[in-house]
Design an enzyme around this catalytic site. Structure first.
Site, mmCIF file in Angstrom:
data_model
loop_
_atom_site.group_PDB
_atom_site.id
_atom_site.type_symbol
_atom_site.label_atom_id
_atom_site.label_comp_id
_atom_site.label_asym_id
_atom_site.label_seq_id
_atom_site.Cartn_x
_atom_site.Cartn_y
_atom_site.Cartn_z
ATOM 1 N N HIS A 109 0.868 -1.178 0.000
ATOM 2 C CA HIS A 109 0.000 0.000 0.000
ATOM 3 C C HIS A 109 0.905 1.228 0.000
ATOM 4 C CE1 HIS A 109 -2.452 -2.934 2.348
ATOM 5 N NE2 HIS A 109 -3.502 -2.335 1.822
ATOM 6 N N ASP A 112 2.414 2.045 3.326
ATOM 7 C CA ASP A 112 3.351 1.061 3.903
ATOM 8 C C ASP A 112 4.789 1.489 3.651
ATOM 9 O OD1 ASP A 112 1.100 -0.528 4.290
ATOM 10 O OD2 ASP A 112 1.491 -1.777 2.519
ATOM 11 N N GLU A 240 -11.003 -6.423 -4.838
ATOM 12 C CA GLU A 240 -10.868 -7.485 -3.827
ATOM 13 C C GLU A 240 -12.096 -7.485 -2.917
ATOM 14 O OE1 GLU A 240 -7.059 -7.645 -1.772
ATOM 15 O OE2 GLU A 240 -8.030 -8.436 0.011
ATOM 16 N N GLU A 276 -9.385 -13.279 -1.814
ATOM 17 C CA GLU A 276 -8.688 -13.660 -0.576
ATOM 18 C C GLU A 276 -9.520 -14.721 0.145
ATOM 19 O OE1 GLU A 276 -6.812 -10.552 1.680
ATOM 20 O OE2 GLU A 276 -7.493 -11.440 3.550
ATOM 21 N N HIS A 279 -11.416 -13.878 3.280
ATOM 22 C CA HIS A 279 -12.605 -13.052 3.074
ATOM 23 C C HIS A 279 -13.771 -13.947 2.644
ATOM 24 C CE1 HIS A 279 -9.994 -9.234 2.114
ATOM 25 N NE2 HIS A 279 -9.754 -9.756 3.301
ATOM 26 N N ASP A 304 -5.022 -13.543 -2.924
ATOM 27 C CA ASP A 304 -4.331 -13.165 -1.682
ATOM 28 C C ASP A 304 -4.312 -14.402 -0.813
ATOM 29 O OD1 ASP A 304 -3.613 -10.607 -2.161
ATOM 30 O OD2 ASP A 304 -4.946 -9.678 -0.700
ATOM 31 N N ASP A 315 -11.014 -11.839 10.194
ATOM 32 C CA ASP A 315 -10.019 -11.910 9.121
ATOM 33 C C ASP A 315 -8.656 -12.097 9.775
ATOM 34 O OD1 ASP A 315 -8.890 -11.798 6.639
ATOM 35 O OD2 ASP A 315 -9.023 -9.640 6.422
ATOM 36 N N ASP A 346 -1.030 -12.409 1.752
ATOM 37 C CA ASP A 346 -1.664 -11.404 2.616
ATOM 38 C C ASP A 346 -1.938 -12.126 3.940
ATOM 39 O OD1 ASP A 346 -3.014 -9.369 3.775
ATOM 40 O OD2 ASP A 346 -4.484 -9.081 2.173
HETATM 41 C C1 XLS Z 1 -7.799 -6.506 4.087
HETATM 42 C C2 XLS Z 1 -7.359 -6.717 2.734
HETATM 43 C C3 XLS Z 1 -6.172 -5.843 2.320
HETATM 44 C C4 XLS Z 1 -6.032 -5.829 0.834
HETATM 45 C C5 XLS Z 1 -5.185 -4.719 0.320
HETATM 46 O O1 XLS Z 1 -8.522 -7.312 4.663
HETATM 47 O O2 XLS Z 1 -7.067 -8.053 2.537
HETATM 48 O O3 XLS Z 1 -5.010 -6.270 2.942
HETATM 49 O O4 XLS Z 1 -5.529 -7.014 0.342
HETATM 50 O O5 XLS Z 1 -5.670 -3.488 0.690
HETATM 51 NI NI NI Z 2 -6.071 -8.911 0.850
HETATM 52 NI NI NI Z 3 -7.878 -9.370 4.191
#
Ligand code: XLS
Ligand code: NI
Ligand code: NI
Length: 447
Positions: A109, A112, A240, A276, A279, A304, A315, A346
């Site tokens: 990001h 970061d 995402e 992901e 998620h 991810d 999460d 991730d």
């Molecule tokens: C948060 C998300 C984040 C994204 C990128 O839950 O997974 O890390 O991958 O912003």
């Molecule tokens: Ni993510």
């Molecule tokens: Ni996440």
């Protein structure tokens, strides 16, 4: 190169290796179904969990993780008090980690990697300098940027959302961050740009106009697409999905919801999805569901690769360590011929895993778990038994009536006529347990 990790270069030693700092299954250049493993498995290390993150803090406890690179060295005091110097040091650590691990991609990001400073201009200036540094590091090591993204959720200004904020001022601030990241990703030759809807959602309908908010989110994406086209940028856009956290109702609930959103606003051709698994499980699906769903509609761009915990409903971003899960995911990836993106970790080590070396155990373990999953999925693919059973299950659709319906040429009356003629349908077994037995024979052949 820096030497913050007391670790060697990690190499493949085969499945019987007892050395936790070696690969047992991930053998980068070994050919699997016509492609080197590293092309099936374009692993990426994420900056946020691995280099910055909360240091292991949780709502009940302070930081636990020991990260020597975050500490000031006596003789180096002045350098480290400077946030830009610290930012560069973290980048050095990342590239040391990537090089030792043999991972060729990374993700970050905006906030970061560069100090946010006291104004937008200062942040942009810092990012430009850090961008030069990242580029230099990429050129030195051959590492590439898998994707970048903008953090539109940490700063208090985004507490009511970014693209969906009721205040247009905040929306425009978010637009500035998106534009800056698009420029930076282009400069770093990143292949993808991720949009995760940080706080794009709501807590209560009492204070929320949800249609307006979704319209605004689409407006932002349209402007991003227009800017991309104007500049001739090539990084692919990925959305995402996530069902909740931080808000109660996130607009990009899951793959199907995100695809419907893109379709509704005419954005489908400009985006794919970054899925992901944690998620997906938060949305109440099994971890491979969204990957399969996105793939079915040619919308699976990247993964991810983390996993959830069946007991903790949050999460938790665990490192994937379950071969049944990675085999299921890689089975989908094999069927679609690969990913344009990759497999981004991730994921974060537990707060009790305090040593820097734990980052190695975590990444090596998950890379091996994905490599083994790939090997198993490839073997099942080549064996073809499950595929044949699946084809068999839908066989009636290749007969006359089935074909006619699939081609959109049948009428409701014709279907009713067909049903009458055929009488009561026989009960045909779904054979779930048999499918599971065959999968297990492949996953655990000696059992
Ligand atoms: C948060 C998300 C984040 C994204 C990128 O839950 O997974 O890390 O991958 O912003
Ligand atoms: Ni993510
Ligand atoms: Ni996440």
């Amino acid at each position: 190169m820096t030497d913050f990790f007391n670790a060697p270069k990690i190499v493949y030693q085969g499945p019987h290796s007892q050395d936790p700092l070696s690969f047992r299954h991930y053998n980068a250049n070994e050919m699997i179904l016509g492609k080197p493993m590293k092309e099936w498995l374009k692993f990426s290390v994420c900056f946020w969990h691995t280099l910055v993150g909360g240091g292991g803090s949780d709502p009940f406890g302070d930081k636990t993780l020991q990260r020597p690179w975050e500490e000031e060295e006596e003789e180096d005091d002045a350098a480290l008090l400077d946030p830009l110097a610290l930012a560069k040091r973290r980048i050095d650590v990342l590239f040391e980690f990537l090089t030792k691990l043999g991972v060729e991609y990374y993700t970050f990001h905006d906030i970061d990697v560069a100090p946010t400073g006291n104004s937008l201009e200062e942040f942009q200036h810092n990012l430009a300098m850090i961008g030069d540094y990242l580029l230099e590091k990429q050129q030195q090591t051959g590492v590439q940027l898998l994707w970048g993204t903008q953090n539109l959720f940490t700063n208090p200004r985004y507490m009511n959302g970014a693209m969906t904020n009721p205040d247009v001022h905040v929306f425009c601030y978010a637009a500035a961050q998106i534009q800056t990241m698009m420029d930076l990703i282009h400069k770093l030759k990143g292949s993808h740009h991720v949009f995760w809807g940080g706080r794009e959602g709501y807590q209560t309908l009492l204070n929320t106009d949800l249609k307006k908010e979704c319209d605004h989110m689409a407006a932002m994406y349209r402007m991003a697409v227009a800017y991309k086209q104007k500049k001739g940028y090539t990084a692919k856009f990925l959305l995402e999905p996530k069902p909740r956290e931080p808000t109660k109702h996130q607009y990009d609930y899951d793959a199907q919801t995100a695809m419907a959103f893109l379709h509704e606003y005419g954005l489908s051709e400009h985006f794919q999805l970054n899925i992901e698994p944690n998620h997906t499980t938060l949305a109440g699906h099994s971890s491979e569901h969204d990957i399969a769903m996105a793939s079915a509609y040619n919308m699976l761009g990247s993964i991810d690769c983390n996993t959830g915990d069946p007991i903790l409903g949050w999460d938790v971003d665990l490192f994937p360590m379950n071969v049944q899960e990675t085999a299921a995911i890689m089975g989908v990836v094999i069927r679609q011929g690969g990913l344009s993106g990759g497999l981004n970790f991730d994921a974060k080590v537990r707060r009790e895993s305090v040593d820097p070396i734990d980052l190695f155990y975590a990444h090596i373990g998950s890379m091996d778990c994905y490599a083994l999953g790939l090997r198993k999925a490839a073997a099942m693919h080549e064996q073809g038994v499950l595929r044949q059973m699946l084809q068999q299950r839908y066989l009636t659709w290749s007969e006359d009536m089935g074909q006619k319906i699939e081609d959109g040429e049948a009428t409701l009356e014709e279907c009713a006529e067909y049903a009458k003629k055929k009488g009561e349908p026989a009960l045909i077994s779904g054979r779930q347990e048999l499918y599971e037995v065959i999968r297990n024979q492949n996953l655990y052949p000696t059992n």
